[in-house]
Design a protein around this motif. Structure first.
Motif, PDB file in Angstrom:
ATOM      1  N   ALA A 275      15.601 117.323  74.815  1.00  0.00           N
ATOM      2  CA  ALA A 275      15.387 117.491  73.380  1.00  0.00           C
ATOM      3  C   ALA A 275      16.600 118.215  72.770  1.00  0.00           C
ATOM      4  CB  ALA A 275      14.109 118.296  73.149  1.00  0.00           C
ATOM      5  N   PRO A 276      16.977 117.926  71.527  1.00  0.00           N
ATOM      6  CA  PRO A 276      16.288 117.058  70.557  1.00  0.00           C
ATOM      7  C   PRO A 276      16.704 115.589  70.627  1.00  0.00           C
ATOM      8  CG  PRO A 276      18.127 118.107  69.482  1.00  0.00           C
ATOM      9  CD  PRO A 276      18.123 118.627  70.902  1.00  0.00           C
ATOM     10  N   PHE A 277      17.584 115.224  71.582  1.00  0.00           N
ATOM     11  CA  PHE A 277      18.122 113.857  71.605  1.00  0.00           C
ATOM     12  C   PHE A 277      17.219 112.906  72.389  1.00  0.00           C
ATOM     13  CE2 PHE A 277      21.781 116.825  71.358  1.00  0.00           C
ATOM     14  CZ  PHE A 277      22.192 116.513  70.067  1.00  0.00           C
ATOM     15  N   ASN A 278      16.783 113.326  73.581  1.00  0.00           N
ATOM     16  CA  ASN A 278      15.836 112.538  74.390  1.00  0.00           C
ATOM     17  C   ASN A 278      16.308 111.102  74.629  1.00  0.00           C
ATOM     18  OD1 ASN A 278      13.835 114.686  74.541  1.00  0.00           O
ATOM     19  ND2 ASN A 278      13.377 114.228  72.392  1.00  0.00           N
ATOM     20  N   LEU A 279      17.553 110.937  75.044  1.00  0.00           N
ATOM     21  CA  LEU A 279      18.122 109.613  75.255  1.00  0.00           C
ATOM     22  C   LEU A 279      17.809 109.104  76.664  1.00  0.00           C
ATOM     23  CD1 LEU A 279      21.668 109.941  73.615  1.00  0.00           C
ATOM     24  CD2 LEU A 279      19.493 109.307  72.553  1.00  0.00           C
ATOM     25  N   SER A 280      17.802 107.788  76.808  1.00  0.00           N
ATOM     26  CA  SER A 280      17.627 107.169  78.127  1.00  0.00           C
ATOM     27  C   SER A 280      18.983 107.054  78.817  1.00  0.00           C
ATOM     28  CB  SER A 280      17.022 105.772  77.978  1.00  0.00           C
ATOM     29  OG  SER A 280      17.959 104.891  77.356  1.00  0.00           O
ATOM     30  N   GLN A 281      18.959 106.662  80.104  1.00  0.00           N
ATOM     31  CA  GLN A 281      20.213 106.483  80.832  1.00  0.00           C
ATOM     32  C   GLN A 281      21.067 105.378  80.197  1.00  0.00           C
ATOM     33  OE1 GLN A 281      21.772 108.056  83.133  1.00  0.00           O
ATOM     34  NE2 GLN A 281      20.235 109.564  83.661  1.00  0.00           N
ATOM     35  N   THR A 282      20.421 104.304  79.752  1.00  0.00           N
ATOM     36  CA  THR A 282      21.173 103.222  79.109  1.00  0.00           C
ATOM     37  C   THR A 282      21.821 103.698  77.820  1.00  0.00           C
ATOM     38  OG1 THR A 282      19.731 101.522  80.047  1.00  0.00           O
ATOM     39  CG2 THR A 282      20.996 100.923  78.090  1.00  0.00           C
ATOM     40  N   GLU A 283      21.079 104.473  77.033  1.00  0.00           N
ATOM     41  CA  GLU A 283      21.628 104.992  75.773  1.00  0.00           C
ATOM     42  C   GLU A 283      22.767 105.970  76.023  1.00  0.00           C
ATOM     43  OE1 GLU A 283      17.650 104.816  72.915  1.00  0.00           O
ATOM     44  OE2 GLU A 283      17.900 106.474  74.336  1.00  0.00           O
ATOM     45  N   ILE A 284      22.626 106.814  77.040  1.00  0.00           N
ATOM     46  CA  ILE A 284      23.716 107.728  77.385  1.00  0.00           C
ATOM     47  C   ILE A 284      24.922 106.939  77.871  1.00  0.00           C
ATOM     48  CG2 ILE A 284      24.451 109.557  78.967  1.00  0.00           C
ATOM     49  CD1 ILE A 284      21.574 110.601  78.888  1.00  0.00           C
ATOM     50  N   GLY A 285      24.670 105.923  78.696  1.00  0.00           N
ATOM     51  CA  GLY A 285      25.764 105.085  79.168  1.00  0.00           C
ATOM     52  C   GLY A 285      26.477 104.388  78.025  1.00  0.00           C
ATOM     53  N   ALA A 286      25.713 103.953  77.009  1.00  0.00           N
ATOM     54  CA  ALA A 286      26.326 103.276  75.861  1.00  0.00           C
ATOM     55  C   ALA A 286      27.256 104.210  75.106  1.00  0.00           C
ATOM     56  CB  ALA A 286      25.233 102.745  74.934  1.00  0.00           C
ATOM     57  N   ILE A 287      26.931 105.486  75.058  1.00  0.00           N
ATOM     58  CA  ILE A 287      27.801 106.453  74.378  1.00  0.00           C
ATOM     59  C   ILE A 287      29.165 106.504  75.054  1.00  0.00           C
ATOM     60  CG2 ILE A 287      28.133 108.935  73.944  1.00  0.00           C
ATOM     61  CD1 ILE A 287      25.132 109.116  73.406  1.00  0.00           C
ATOM     62  N   PHE A 288      29.194 106.273  76.364  1.00  0.00           N
ATOM     63  CA  PHE A 288      30.461 106.354  77.090  1.00  0.00           C
ATOM     64  C   PHE A 288      31.403 105.188  76.772  1.00  0.00           C
ATOM     65  CE2 PHE A 288      27.999 108.918  80.439  1.00  0.00           C
ATOM     66  CZ  PHE A 288      28.349 110.120  79.817  1.00  0.00           C
ATOM     67  N   VAL A 289      30.950 104.286  75.891  1.00  0.00           N
ATOM     68  CA  VAL A 289      31.873 103.267  75.388  1.00  0.00           C
ATOM     69  C   VAL A 289      33.045 103.929  74.653  1.00  0.00           C
ATOM     70  CG1 VAL A 289      32.089 101.346  73.733  1.00  0.00           C
ATOM     71  CG2 VAL A 289      30.154 101.434  75.294  1.00  0.00           C
ATOM     72  N   VAL A 290      32.845 105.174  74.210  1.00  0.00           N
ATOM     73  CA  VAL A 290      33.956 105.885  73.558  1.00  0.00           C
ATOM     74  C   VAL A 290      35.143 106.018  74.509  1.00  0.00           C
ATOM     75  CG1 VAL A 290      32.405 107.180  72.043  1.00  0.00           C
ATOM     76  CG2 VAL A 290      33.115 108.197  74.216  1.00  0.00           C
ATOM     77  N   TYR A 291      34.913 105.774  75.793  1.00  0.00           N
ATOM     78  CA  TYR A 291      36.021 105.774  76.743  1.00  0.00           C
ATOM     79  C   TYR A 291      37.082 104.747  76.354  1.00  0.00           C
ATOM     80  CZ  TYR A 291      36.482 108.311  81.159  1.00  0.00           C
ATOM     81  OH  TYR A 291      36.813 109.224  82.124  1.00  0.00           O
ATOM     82  N   LEU A 292      36.665 103.719  75.628  1.00  0.00           N
ATOM     83  CA  LEU A 292      37.618 102.706  75.192  1.00  0.00           C
ATOM     84  C   LEU A 292      38.683 103.276  74.270  1.00  0.00           C
ATOM     85  CD1 LEU A 292      35.285  99.622  74.586  1.00  0.00           C
ATOM     86  CD2 LEU A 292      36.935  99.962  76.430  1.00  0.00           C
ATOM     87  N   THR A 293      38.404 104.423  73.651  1.00  0.00           N
ATOM     88  CA  THR A 293      39.455 105.054  72.851  1.00  0.00           C
ATOM     89  C   THR A 293      40.653 105.410  73.725  1.00  0.00           C
ATOM     90  OG1 THR A 293      38.546 107.293  73.138  1.00  0.00           O
ATOM     91  CG2 THR A 293      37.758 106.012  71.250  1.00  0.00           C
ATOM     92  N   GLY A 294      40.402 105.642  75.011  1.00  0.00           N
ATOM     93  CA  GLY A 294      41.494 105.932  75.932  1.00  0.00           C
ATOM     94  C   GLY A 294      42.403 104.742  76.150  1.00  0.00           C
ATOM     95  N   VAL A 295      41.837 103.521  76.028  1.00  0.00           N
ATOM     96  CA  VAL A 295      42.654 102.316  76.169  1.00  0.00           C
ATOM     97  C   VAL A 295      43.686 102.251  75.056  1.00  0.00           C
ATOM     98  CG1 VAL A 295      42.586  99.800  76.277  1.00  0.00           C
ATOM     99  CG2 VAL A 295      40.715 101.141  77.263  1.00  0.00           C
ATOM    100  N   VAL A 296      43.302 102.719  73.862  1.00  0.00           N
ATOM    101  CA  VAL A 296      44.224 102.769  72.733  1.00  0.00           C
ATOM    102  C   VAL A 296      45.127 103.991  72.838  1.00  0.00           C
ATOM    103  CG1 VAL A 296      44.384 102.928  70.220  1.00  0.00           C
ATOM    104  CG2 VAL A 296      42.569 101.567  71.270  1.00  0.00           C
ATOM    105  N   ALA A 297      44.541 105.129  73.194  1.00  0.00           N
ATOM    106  CA  ALA A 297      45.278 106.391  73.195  1.00  0.00           C
ATOM    107  C   ALA A 297      46.432 106.391  74.193  1.00  0.00           C
ATOM    108  CB  ALA A 297      44.328 107.548  73.513  1.00  0.00           C
ATOM    109  N   SER A 298      46.236 105.795  75.357  1.00  0.00           N
ATOM    110  CA  SER A 298      47.242 105.902  76.411  1.00  0.00           C
ATOM    111  C   SER A 298      48.550 105.201  76.062  1.00  0.00           C
ATOM    112  CB  SER A 298      46.665 105.373  77.732  1.00  0.00           C
ATOM    113  OG  SER A 298      45.526 106.111  78.092  1.00  0.00           O
TER     114      SER A 298
END
Length: 427
Positions: A275-298
């Motif tokens: 709490a207060p987010f109460n996300l599932s593993q899939t939802e948490i995994g989807a947040i890690f799509v922000v890793y794609l910013t590293g593809v641009v950043a590098s």
């Protein structure tokens, strides 16, 4: 044009020397991989696959830490050992590989490392005990040691300096894709099936990436393996790196960048699943799509460093990471996600600049210099990533974010000193 898949054999004759005369009519016997050439892009894409495989295999367990807590009855700090033991053994293996790589085929060493670590990841999926899982994860770190330092040394030796920033950025971008894919795919597979299926699937994808890497990487043109180098040679080279006033600070950058980044990613899942987010593993995994910013950043930061200077870009990257940590303190999920994205972009930008800088500052034994940087880098991941669990237990997310904030301030001080030295060298 077809490329062989192995490095040249060791010869007893010395490497041909490059002509110092710009007016020489003879072609360069040791050509660089020129930016824009087919060979350049083959090498860059091959090492992108290597970076993908390395980080997906290394960090596929990170979003599964809460699952390990449930399945094995371990604490958050103990669960984080599934990451830390791998990065700790990887740090040791990289240091050894930095020495070994001066006399071995770079292509063969990286291929064997990727194959072995992929197979070990598949084995992890079938292990019944927590201690068995940790043991095989430690072996996996040892197996992976033949990739990071050797890949950095390969690029520093083979790629023309004018294109090194972009090539190194693409390699680091591959690690970003791997880190994202490992987290997202394992999170989805864990929700749909189980954490065992998730880890096994990542291992199979690692094997496929290894095949692509082996097929694409051009043979070394400028590297001649050297046999018979004893302890005295390595000790002299090590002393030379440590006496270089810029290199130890870059080693500190690796320690701080990776340590703070892994600490945040290790424990943000515990915060988001509660709490207060109460996300599932899939939802948490989807947040890690922000890793794609590293593809641009590098690659972007590599190009900016070539234009504006490495020190300035490194400072900007650390400042962005600090801003990102502050955003994660919010109770708003979109703001927290924005903070994770800032932290990720800043990390990959900073790591791309620092790792590329190593090859330029090292006067010789570039494989060993890269190994020292990555030794500090993965010690930061292992030690600081584990310590973060104690801050989580005592003070929750404010404790973790405060710990990361202090680390980044230390890094900012080191980056400013490097910027001043860079300006003095250019004056």
């Amino acid at each position: 044009m077809a490329f062989a898949t192995g490095d040249p054999l060791v010869t007893s004759s010395p490497a041909p020397s490059r002509s110092a005369s710009s007016s020489s009519l003879c072609p360069d016997p040791l050509p660089y991989l020129e930016r824009g050439s087919r060979a350049y892009w083959h090498a860059a894409i091959a090492l992108l696959f290597a970076g993908y495989a390395t980080f997906s295999l290394l960090y596929c367990v990170q979003p599964l830490l809460p699952e390990f807590t449930k399945a094995f009855g371990v604490s958050p700090a103990q669960s984080a050992l599934s990451v830390s033991v791998t990065t700790a053994s990887l740090a040791v293996a990289i240091f050894i590989a930095g020495f070994v790589s001066e006399g071995w085929s770079r292509h063969r060493l990286m291929t064997l490392s990727l194959t072995a670590s992929s197979l070990l990841t598949i084995i992890v999926a079938f292990l019944p005990s927590w201690h068995g899982l940790l043991f095989v994860r430690a072996l996996e770190g040892l197996a992976l040691g033949g990739v990071p330092a050797v890949a950095m040394a390969y690029l520093a030796e083979e790629v023309h300096p004018d294109g090194l920033g972009l090539a190194m950025g693409l390699y680091v971008g591959g690690t970003a894709i791997g880190g994202m894919a490992g987290r997202v795919i394992s999170g989805i597979l864990a929700d749909l099936f189980s954490w065992r299926v998730a880890i096994g699937g990542i291992g199979v994808l690692g094997l496929l990436a290894t095949l692509a890497f082996r097929a694409l990487l051009p043979p070394s043109r400028r590297f001649v393996p050297r046999a018979g180098m004893g302890l005295s040679h390595h000790r002299t080279a090590l002393a030379g790196h440590l006496k270089n006033r810029g290199l130890p600070l870059l080693f500190l950058m690796g320690f701080v960048l990776m340590g703070s980044f892994v600490t945040l990613y290790n424990y943000v899942g515990y915060r988001l699943i509660a709490a207060p987010f109460n996300l599932s593993q899939t939802e948490i995994g989807a947040i890690f799509v922000v890793y794609l910013t590293g593809v641009v950043a590098s690659p972007w930061s590599g190009k900016m460093a070539d234009v504006f200077g490495r020190g300035r870009v490194l400072i900007a990257a650390l400042a962005l990471m600090i801003f990102g940590v502050a955003l994660t303190l919010s109770a708003s999920l979109p703001v927290v996600i924005a903070g994770i994205a800032c932290m990720t972009f800043g990390f990959f930008a900073g790591h791309s600049v620092a790792s590329g800088w190593i090859g330029r500052l090292a006067k010789g034994s570039k494989g060993q210099a890269a190994a020292l940087y990555l030794l500090a880098y993965y010690i930061g991941s292992s030690v600081l990533g584990s310590w973060g669990g104690h801050f989580w237990t005592v003070a929750g997310w404010p404790g973790v974010s405060g710990f990361v904030f202090v680390l980044l301030l230390i890094g900012l001080g080191g980056a400013e000193y490097l910027r001043r030295r860079e300006r003095q060298a250019d004056a």
